[in-house]
Design an enzyme around this catalytic site. Structure first.
Site, PDB file in Angstrom:
ATOM      1  N   LYS A 113     -34.768  -4.575 -65.338  1.00  0.00           N
ATOM      2  CA  LYS A 113     -34.330  -3.211 -65.649  1.00  0.00           C
ATOM      3  C   LYS A 113     -32.889  -3.273 -66.148  1.00  0.00           C
ATOM      4  O   LYS A 113     -31.938  -3.378 -65.379  1.00  0.00           O
ATOM      5  CB  LYS A 113     -34.412  -2.294 -64.426  1.00  0.00           C
ATOM      6  N   SER A 151     -29.413  -1.787 -67.998  1.00  0.00           N
ATOM      7  CA  SER A 151     -28.746  -0.487 -67.945  1.00  0.00           C
ATOM      8  C   SER A 151     -29.240   0.378 -69.099  1.00  0.00           C
ATOM      9  O   SER A 151     -29.448  -0.105 -70.210  1.00  0.00           O
ATOM     10  CB  SER A 151     -27.237  -0.672 -68.071  1.00  0.00           C
ATOM     11  N   GLU A 155     -11.489  -0.823 -58.132  1.00  0.00           N
ATOM     12  CA  GLU A 155     -11.693  -1.575 -59.369  1.00  0.00           C
ATOM     13  C   GLU A 155     -11.389  -0.641 -60.552  1.00  0.00           C
ATOM     14  O   GLU A 155     -12.055   0.370 -60.727  1.00  0.00           O
ATOM     15  CB  GLU A 155     -13.166  -2.004 -59.405  1.00  0.00           C
ATOM     16  N   SER A 164     -15.589 -18.480 -66.126  1.00  0.00           N
ATOM     17  CA  SER A 164     -17.052 -18.394 -66.053  1.00  0.00           C
ATOM     18  C   SER A 164     -17.707 -19.476 -66.893  1.00  0.00           C
ATOM     19  O   SER A 164     -17.329 -19.698 -68.041  1.00  0.00           O
ATOM     20  CB  SER A 164     -17.532 -17.025 -66.567  1.00  0.00           C
ATOM     21  N   ARG A 213     -28.592 -14.924 -66.853  1.00  0.00           N
ATOM     22  CA  ARG A 213     -28.096 -15.602 -65.652  1.00  0.00           C
ATOM     23  C   ARG A 213     -29.101 -15.450 -64.495  1.00  0.00           C
ATOM     24  O   ARG A 213     -29.109 -16.239 -63.562  1.00  0.00           O
ATOM     25  CB  ARG A 213     -26.740 -14.986 -65.282  1.00  0.00           C
ATOM     26  N   CYS A 268     -16.224  -7.729 -64.009  1.00  0.00           N
ATOM     27  CA  CYS A 268     -16.054  -7.785 -62.553  1.00  0.00           C
ATOM     28  C   CYS A 268     -14.999  -8.797 -62.148  1.00  0.00           C
ATOM     29  O   CYS A 268     -14.459  -8.717 -61.055  1.00  0.00           O
ATOM     30  CB  CYS A 268     -17.383  -8.132 -61.915  1.00  0.00           C
ATOM     31  N   GLU A 324     -24.503  -9.332 -57.097  1.00  0.00           N
ATOM     32  CA  GLU A 324     -23.234  -9.638 -57.778  1.00  0.00           C
ATOM     33  C   GLU A 324     -22.545  -8.294 -57.992  1.00  0.00           C
ATOM     34  O   GLU A 324     -22.916  -7.538 -58.886  1.00  0.00           O
ATOM     35  CB  GLU A 324     -23.502 -10.315 -59.131  1.00  0.00           C
TER      36      GLU A 324
HETATM   37  P1  NAP Z   1     -24.134   0.372 -61.714  1.00  0.00           P
HETATM   38  O1  NAP Z   1     -23.894   1.795 -61.939  1.00  0.00           O
HETATM   39  O2  NAP Z   1     -24.274  -0.084 -60.316  1.00  0.00           O
HETATM   40  O3  NAP Z   1     -25.436   0.006 -62.557  1.00  0.00           O
HETATM   41  C1  NAP Z   1     -25.970  -1.304 -62.556  1.00  0.00           C
HETATM   42  C2  NAP Z   1     -27.463  -1.214 -62.759  1.00  0.00           C
HETATM   43  O4  NAP Z   1     -28.050  -0.540 -61.647  1.00  0.00           O
HETATM   44  C3  NAP Z   1     -27.855  -0.420 -63.999  1.00  0.00           C
HETATM   45  O5  NAP Z   1     -29.008  -1.000 -64.556  1.00  0.00           O
HETATM   46  C4  NAP Z   1     -28.175   0.940 -63.414  1.00  0.00           C
HETATM   47  O6  NAP Z   1     -29.091   1.653 -64.212  1.00  0.00           O
HETATM   48  C5  NAP Z   1     -28.841   0.527 -62.127  1.00  0.00           C
HETATM   49  N1  NAP Z   1     -28.905   1.571 -61.117  1.00  0.00           N
HETATM   50  C6  NAP Z   1     -28.075   2.612 -60.922  1.00  0.00           C
HETATM   51  N2  NAP Z   1     -28.510   3.346 -59.860  1.00  0.00           N
HETATM   52  C7  NAP Z   1     -29.628   2.740 -59.393  1.00  0.00           C
HETATM   53  C8  NAP Z   1     -30.538   3.007 -58.337  1.00  0.00           C
HETATM   54  N3  NAP Z   1     -30.373   4.044 -57.515  1.00  0.00           N
HETATM   55  N4  NAP Z   1     -31.592   2.179 -58.165  1.00  0.00           N
HETATM   56  C9  NAP Z   1     -31.769   1.129 -58.978  1.00  0.00           C
HETATM   57  N5  NAP Z   1     -30.947   0.817 -59.995  1.00  0.00           N
HETATM   58  C10 NAP Z   1     -29.882   1.610 -60.194  1.00  0.00           C
HETATM   59  O7  NAP Z   1     -22.994  -0.543 -62.365  1.00  0.00           O
HETATM   60  P2  NAP Z   1     -22.478  -0.521 -63.847  1.00  0.00           P
HETATM   61  O8  NAP Z   1     -21.563   0.646 -63.997  1.00  0.00           O
HETATM   62  O9  NAP Z   1     -23.598  -0.650 -64.799  1.00  0.00           O
HETATM   63  O10 NAP Z   1     -21.647  -1.890 -63.899  1.00  0.00           O
HETATM   64  C11 NAP Z   1     -20.324  -1.995 -63.514  1.00  0.00           C
HETATM   65  C12 NAP Z   1     -20.219  -2.640 -62.144  1.00  0.00           C
HETATM   66  O11 NAP Z   1     -20.867  -3.896 -62.159  1.00  0.00           O
HETATM   67  C13 NAP Z   1     -18.786  -2.953 -61.771  1.00  0.00           C
HETATM   68  O12 NAP Z   1     -18.550  -2.599 -60.430  1.00  0.00           O
HETATM   69  C14 NAP Z   1     -18.687  -4.464 -61.944  1.00  0.00           C
HETATM   70  O13 NAP Z   1     -17.705  -5.072 -61.156  1.00  0.00           O
HETATM   71  C15 NAP Z   1     -20.060  -4.879 -61.566  1.00  0.00           C
HETATM   72  N6  NAP Z   1     -20.376  -6.205 -62.135  1.00  0.00           N
HETATM   73  C16 NAP Z   1     -20.413  -7.269 -61.280  1.00  0.00           C
HETATM   74  C17 NAP Z   1     -20.665  -8.529 -61.788  1.00  0.00           C
HETATM   75  C18 NAP Z   1     -20.721  -9.711 -60.875  1.00  0.00           C
HETATM   76  O14 NAP Z   1     -21.208 -10.752 -61.299  1.00  0.00           O
HETATM   77  N7  NAP Z   1     -20.258  -9.621 -59.631  1.00  0.00           N
HETATM   78  C19 NAP Z   1     -20.891  -8.698 -63.149  1.00  0.00           C
HETATM   79  C20 NAP Z   1     -20.832  -7.606 -63.992  1.00  0.00           C
HETATM   80  C21 NAP Z   1     -20.583  -6.340 -63.451  1.00  0.00           C
HETATM   81  P3  NAP Z   1     -28.612   2.712 -65.309  1.00  0.00           P
HETATM   82  O15 NAP Z   1     -27.426   2.119 -66.014  1.00  0.00           O
HETATM   83  O16 NAP Z   1     -29.807   2.823 -66.180  1.00  0.00           O
HETATM   84  O17 NAP Z   1     -28.268   3.931 -64.558  1.00  0.00           O
END
Ligand code: NAP
Length: 566
Positions: free
Chosen positions: A262, A264, A468, A528, A247, A371, A337
């Site tokens: 990058k 996850s 959430e 979506s 996307r 999300c 997002e």
């Molecule tokens: P997250 O913890 O924020 O992680 C997302 C990405 O950010 C991962 O690649 C993570 O890496 C990275 N990251 C974490 N800390 C970082 C930092 N300090 N600097 C740079 N990158 C960093 O979120 P998640 O748990 O993976 O995903 C769940 C969240 O995503 C939920 O809140 C969901 O609602 C949201 N989401 C939103 C959408 C939308 O379109 N609005 C779609 C899908 C998900 P690592 O995993 O390697 O630590």
């Protein structure tokens, strides 16, 4: 509602969304856990999980990125899937920098686990600052060539990539189920959804039109050119390991940008397989790079580099805010997002069957880990008893288990921290007077499985309605009037998706307009699509992905004034 109708509704859930695999016991693994703290605060610590899952202790990141760590060996079933993936060439474990598969410079690796069982599927390169800097340089060097190709040329390479993603949808689906957990059918569904962005933007690449503006002076001609913004840093979450990448990368590449992705660290394998297919499709070396490992170091390198002109992020609101602040120093364009808190409003005049089908789909897809999953189900008092009774019957019939098992529609949660968070929300709601209608505890399969759950008599002030949940728990709130429903729905900092179920056209318009959300589903729980804009109001983010609006996020607008044209 008749039991045969409920059975059909439940069966229908499976093709709608792919979900995870499950089963088994984990030995000793090093893995990162995120602990939920309070409103928008997530603390990330690295833990050693000795499954019995509750036994965790903090260790340093250097221990996680280590080659000498205890691992739980794969069972026969997983081993066979992994062997097949290896022989297909799609099980890559190194980062991709300048078209070369590259180990971490210090040789460190990080384990990727099957969330259903804790089995170690693979060890991938654990990268940091140096590798990210090189990936940025590669992307920067590739920019000149890629951006100067004709749109038709970029389009045909993206089309090749789309074709390859489709040709390999079974293998990619298996990878998603292995590392993310969603059921295979749902995982293959994600591949189709993810690939659709590449196809859509392959077509849109040819439609990046500029403008000619009527001049205010007779000797001048005024033009607007649209040009690629430059190198893009794309940071993606684990819940859609492929689609959240395509996307972003689809429109970026279509516009002539180059990217450093990058993924996850929980789900890098799907990203690496997609990158392998991008190379095979004729996308030149350096145009698409992948680094994974130490998230803050990689993130900071992307933020600090003046060569990176755009950060596009999907993930938690807490990390999104950090990235937004970090992008300020170099004044990068930012798309975010972020998390949601979706209300799903069922009015008295709703078609019960439509409302049940929609609520099931929007709440329980991906085990509640999206999300746009309904986070609060608001039900008007006249239909409350009938709805909760039929909804309970349907939810009780959702089959939980390993995503590779036929008929499973609910897989595991991503990790132990996620289970603890979900359970703490449920316990808090119970202590505040809410009632468990279905489920409400860890599943008897153990490990990271949680029972599909419905909690009734929830109040909007409860933690479970403010945050959430990101799990298979449906909190149901009773309301009296339309005005009250709108007030409850909008009483949150989030504004991503909302759903309404009603038979009144007038009410559909009225409520859609009143909801402070970027996406509204009317009598539909799955909204979506690559052709429509996806994004949020308020703290759910900035910018839109997908659709023609998604291109604007990767373009600069240049005004050219030609004078003395007499
Ligand atoms: P997250 O913890 O924020 O992680 C997302 C990405 O950010 C991962 O690649 C993570 O890496 C990275 N990251 C974490 N800390 C970082 C930092 N300090 N600097 C740079 N990158 C960093 O979120 P998640 O748990 O993976 O995903 C769940 C969240 O995503 C939920 O809140 C969901 O609602 C949201 N989401 C939103 C959408 C939308 O379109 N609005 C779609 C899908 C998900 P690592 O995993 O390697 O630590």
């Amino acid at each position: 509602m008749k039991s045969s109708r409920i059975k059909k509704l439940v069966e229908n859930l499976s093709p709608l969304v792919p979900s995870p695999e499950g089963g088994g016991r984990c030995g000793n693994t090093w893995r990162k856990e995120r602990f939920w703290q309070s409103d928008n605060m997530i603390k990330t610590v690295f833990t050693r999980t000795i499954i019995r899952p509750s036994t965790v202790r903090s260790i340093s990141h250097s221990l996680r990125c280590n080659t000498n760590i205890p691992r739980r060996e794969m069972g026969m079933g997983t081993e066979n899937v992994v062997a097949r993936l290896k022989s297909s060439g799609l099980l890559q474990t190194k980062g991709l920098i300048g078209g070369k598969w590259t180990d971490a410079y210090d040789g460190r690796t990080i384990q990727v686990n099957n969330p259903a069982s804790g089995e170690v599927i693979a060890s991938v390169a654990c990268m940091g600052e140096k590798e990210t800097k090189d990936a940025i340089s590669s992307a920067y060097d590739a920019l000149g060539h890629w951006s100067k190709l004709t749109a038709a040329d970029r389009s045909s390479r993206l089309r090749n990539w789309y074709n390859l993603l489709n040709q390999h949808k079974e293998e990619l689906g298996q990878l998603i189920t292995l590392e993310q957990g969603k059921p295979l059918k749902e995982a293959i569904g994600e591949v189709g959804y993810g690939a659709s962005f590449i196809e859509f933007f392959a077509e849109e690449a040819k439609r990046v039109y500029g403008d000619i503006i009527p001049s205010t002076l007779p000797d001048r001609r005024l033009f607007v050119l649209k040009q690629p913004i430059g190198v893009v840093g794309a940071i993606t979450p684990w819940n859609f390991p492929l689609a959240m990448i395509t996307r972003k990368v689809g429109p970026a590449l279509a516009c002539g940008c180059t990217v450093v992705i990058k993924p996850s660290e929980f789900t890098p394998l799907t990203a690496l397989a997609a990158a392998e297919l991008a190379l095979q499709s004729g996308i030149p070396p350096g145009v698409l790079n992948v680094v994974m490992g130490d998230a803050p170091k990689i993130g900071n390198s992307l933020l600090e580099s003046p060569q990176v002109r755009k950060i596009t992020f999907t993930g938690s609101t807490a990390v999104g805010k950090k990235l937004m602040a970090g992008a300020a120093d170099t004044v990068k364009k930012v798309s975010l997002e972020l998390g949601g808190n979706a209300p799903c409003i069922v009015f008295d005049d709703a078609d019960l069957e439509v409302a049940l089908k929609g609520s099931l789909a929007t709440k329980f897809r991906n085990s509640g880990q999206t999300c746009v999953c309904a986070n609060r189900i608001l039900v008007q008092e006249g239909i409350y008893e009938k709805f909760t009774s039929s909804f309970s019957d349907a939810v009780q019939n959702l089959k939980v288990g390993n995503g590779f098992t036929e008929g499973v529609v609910q897989g595991p949660l991503i990790n132990e921290a996620a289970v603890q968070k979900v359970d703490s929300f449920v316990q808090d709601a119970i202590s505040e007077g809410a009632k468990v209608l279905v489920g409400g505890k860890r599943h008897s399969l153990g490990f990271t499985f949680y029972e599909p759950t419905i909690i009734g008599d929830v109040k909007n002030e409860m933690l479970i309605a403010r945050q959430e949940v990101f799990g298979p728990v449906a909190p149901v709130i009773r309301f009296k009037t339309e005005e009250e429903a709108i007030q409850i729905a909008n009483d949150t900092n989030a504004g991503l998706a909302a759903y309404i179920f009603t038979s009144s056209i007038k009410r559909s318009w009225r409520v859609s307009e009143a909801l402070e959300y970027g996406i509204v589903g009317v009598n539909e729980g799955l909204v979506s699509t690559e052709v429509a804009p996806f994004g949020g109001y308020k703290q759910s983010g900035l910018g839109r992905e997908g659709s023609r609006y998604g291109l604007d996020e990767y373009l600069e607008i240049k005004y050219v004034c030609m004078g003395n044209m007499d």
